[in-house]
Design an enzyme around this catalytic site. Structure first.
Site, mmCIF file in Angstrom:
data_model
loop_
_atom_site.group_PDB
_atom_site.id
_atom_site.type_symbol
_atom_site.label_atom_id
_atom_site.label_comp_id
_atom_site.label_asym_id
_atom_site.label_seq_id
_atom_site.Cartn_x
_atom_site.Cartn_y
_atom_site.Cartn_z
ATOM 1 N N TYR A 35 0.822 -1.215 0.000
ATOM 2 C CA TYR A 35 0.000 0.000 0.000
ATOM 3 C C TYR A 35 0.863 1.277 0.000
ATOM 4 O O TYR A 35 0.364 2.376 -0.176
ATOM 5 C CB TYR A 35 -0.921 0.056 1.235
ATOM 6 N N GLU A 45 -17.874 8.042 11.881
ATOM 7 C CA GLU A 45 -19.184 7.443 11.539
ATOM 8 C C GLU A 45 -19.083 5.912 11.497
ATOM 9 O O GLU A 45 -19.935 5.206 12.036
ATOM 10 C CB GLU A 45 -19.601 7.990 10.173
HETATM 11 P P1 A2P Z 1 -13.112 7.912 2.006
HETATM 12 O O1 A2P Z 1 -11.750 7.390 2.369
HETATM 13 O O2 A2P Z 1 -13.036 9.218 1.273
HETATM 14 O O3 A2P Z 1 -14.048 7.974 3.203
HETATM 15 P P2 A2P Z 1 -14.352 -0.239 1.451
HETATM 16 O O4 A2P Z 1 -13.976 -0.143 2.875
HETATM 17 O O5 A2P Z 1 -15.574 -1.103 1.206
HETATM 18 O O6 A2P Z 1 -13.193 -0.602 0.557
HETATM 19 O O7 A2P Z 1 -14.831 1.220 0.965
HETATM 20 C C1 A2P Z 1 -13.957 2.312 0.955
HETATM 21 C C2 A2P Z 1 -14.573 3.451 0.180
HETATM 22 O O8 A2P Z 1 -15.763 3.920 0.836
HETATM 23 C C3 A2P Z 1 -13.632 4.631 0.098
HETATM 24 O O9 A2P Z 1 -13.807 5.235 -1.167
HETATM 25 C C4 A2P Z 1 -14.107 5.562 1.236
HETATM 26 O O10 A2P Z 1 -13.789 6.897 0.930
HETATM 27 C C5 A2P Z 1 -15.611 5.301 1.226
HETATM 28 N N1 A2P Z 1 -16.244 5.419 2.553
HETATM 29 C C6 A2P Z 1 -15.718 5.064 3.748
HETATM 30 N N2 A2P Z 1 -16.598 5.261 4.748
HETATM 31 C C7 A2P Z 1 -17.732 5.739 4.167
HETATM 32 C C8 A2P Z 1 -19.018 6.167 4.683
HETATM 33 N N3 A2P Z 1 -19.281 6.099 5.984
HETATM 34 N N4 A2P Z 1 -19.934 6.634 3.787
HETATM 35 C C9 A2P Z 1 -19.656 6.698 2.461
HETATM 36 N N5 A2P Z 1 -18.463 6.325 1.924
HETATM 37 C C10 A2P Z 1 -17.515 5.841 2.761
#
Ligand code: A2P
Length: 302
Positions: free
Chosen positions: A75, A258
């Site tokens: 990463y 959140e």
């Molecule tokens: P960001 O880092 O800007 O919050 P996953 O964990 O399923 O791989 O998803 C990660 C993605 O979901 C990232 O693009 C992240 O963006 C976004 N994300 C993380 N938490 C939330 C949330 N509570 N609501 C909407 N999008 C989220």
């Protein structure tokens, strides 16, 4: 230097007695260790992520209550994760034993003699004495060496054959509920860790974007309204309520907070079933660019 490699076995009695709270949400493992049921995912496109953002996000996550961090050498920000953890330890906010760190062996280091040096490199980069879990990132090996994505002169990926017998990570969310795999794991006391629990980011290079975004789902949003929560919180609660560890990635302070606020409500049995019924058996993380690899894992039913 101590290597603690935790096998993912869950004591059978543990799930039934599981009580989850923000302060105590570890699942006991049969070897005496335990794993926090929610962790912060730390993969973020290196070219699009400002330096220092990962340090700040991990520190925010520790402040709001996260104790589990899912990282990897590949990463390119593992040093930032280590820096944040060490700073919070120096501040006295956490002790090393409060933190659960999962690192990963990259595909170019699958040969048995490369495993230990790779783990030692991760420890040097983190500047920590041990990791809590070290897993194989992908079950497909690439040509060994320092180039993480080796290609030939025609741009074709260079694959490699190794002998795999290892822990397996699994995508899991309401559009890909993995009920068969989960049942198998529960029967054999294995803890399932769900990557991409929010349906991941939508990078068409490695993500199947033909399926609609999970977090826009009407049912998940209406349940969110009922509980004064977001669809993301409902999705995470669904998984932890059935004993699945989640590692949502966010580098946004509000969303990090959140995503941790999932211990103050619970879904009814009927709502759990309704969410389960959203399953489409569709993977977001397909990695089709590697589907011609002889060990490509997603042709299998599990
Ligand atoms: P960001 O880092 O800007 O919050 P996953 O964990 O399923 O791989 O998803 C990660 C993605 O979901 C990232 O693009 C992240 O963006 C976004 N994300 C993380 N938490 C939330 C949330 N509570 N609501 C909407 N999008 C989220």
């Amino acid at each position: 230097m101590v290597f603690r490699i935790t096998p993912g076995y869950l004591k059978p009695q543990a799930l039934s007695k599981m009580y989850l709270s923000a302060a105590d949400h570890r699942i006991p493992l049969s070897d005496g260790n335990s794993i926090p049921i929610i962790g912060l995912g730390t993969f973020s496109e290196p070219k699009l992520t400002p330096k220092g953002m990962c340090v700040a996000s991990v520190k925010t996550a520790i402040d709001v209550g996260f104790r589990h961090f899912d990282g990897a050498y590949v990463y390119q920000n593992e040093h930032e994760v280590g820096e944040a953890i060490r700073e919070k330890m120096a501040e006295g906010k956490v002790r090393r034993e409060d933190i659960f760190y999962c690192g990963k062996l990259w595909t170019t280091h699958h040969d048995p003699e490369m495993v230990r040096p790779s783990l030692e490199r991760t420890l040097r980069v983190l500047q920590l004495d041990y990791v809590d879990l070290y897993i194989i990132e992908l079950p497909m090996a690439f040509k060994p060496g320092d180039e993480p994505y080796p290609k030939d002169e025609n741009g074709k990926y260079l694959y490699h054959k190794t002998n795999l017998c290892a822990t397996w990570e699994v995508e899991c969310h309401p559009y890909f509920t993995q009920s068969k795999l989960l049942k198998f794991c529960q029967q054999h006391d294995i803890v399932l860790v769900a990557y991409s629990p929010l349906g991941t980011s939508r990078n068409p290079f490695w993500v199947n974007v033909s399926s609609p975004p999970l977090l826009k789902d009407p049912l998940l949003n209406s349940l969110g309204k009922k509980y004064n929560k977001t669809a993301a919180q409902v999705v995470l609660r669904f998984n932890i309520q059935r004993g699945v560890v989640v590692i949502p990635k966010s580098f946004n302070p509000e969303r990090i907070k959140e995503n941790f606020q999932i211990f103050d409500f619970s879904l009814t049995k009927e709502e759990m079933n309704d969410i389960e019924a959203l399953n489409k058996n569709v993977r977001f993380v397909e990695m089709l660019m590697w589907c011609d690899h002889p060990e490509y894992p997603f042709h299998e039913e599990y």
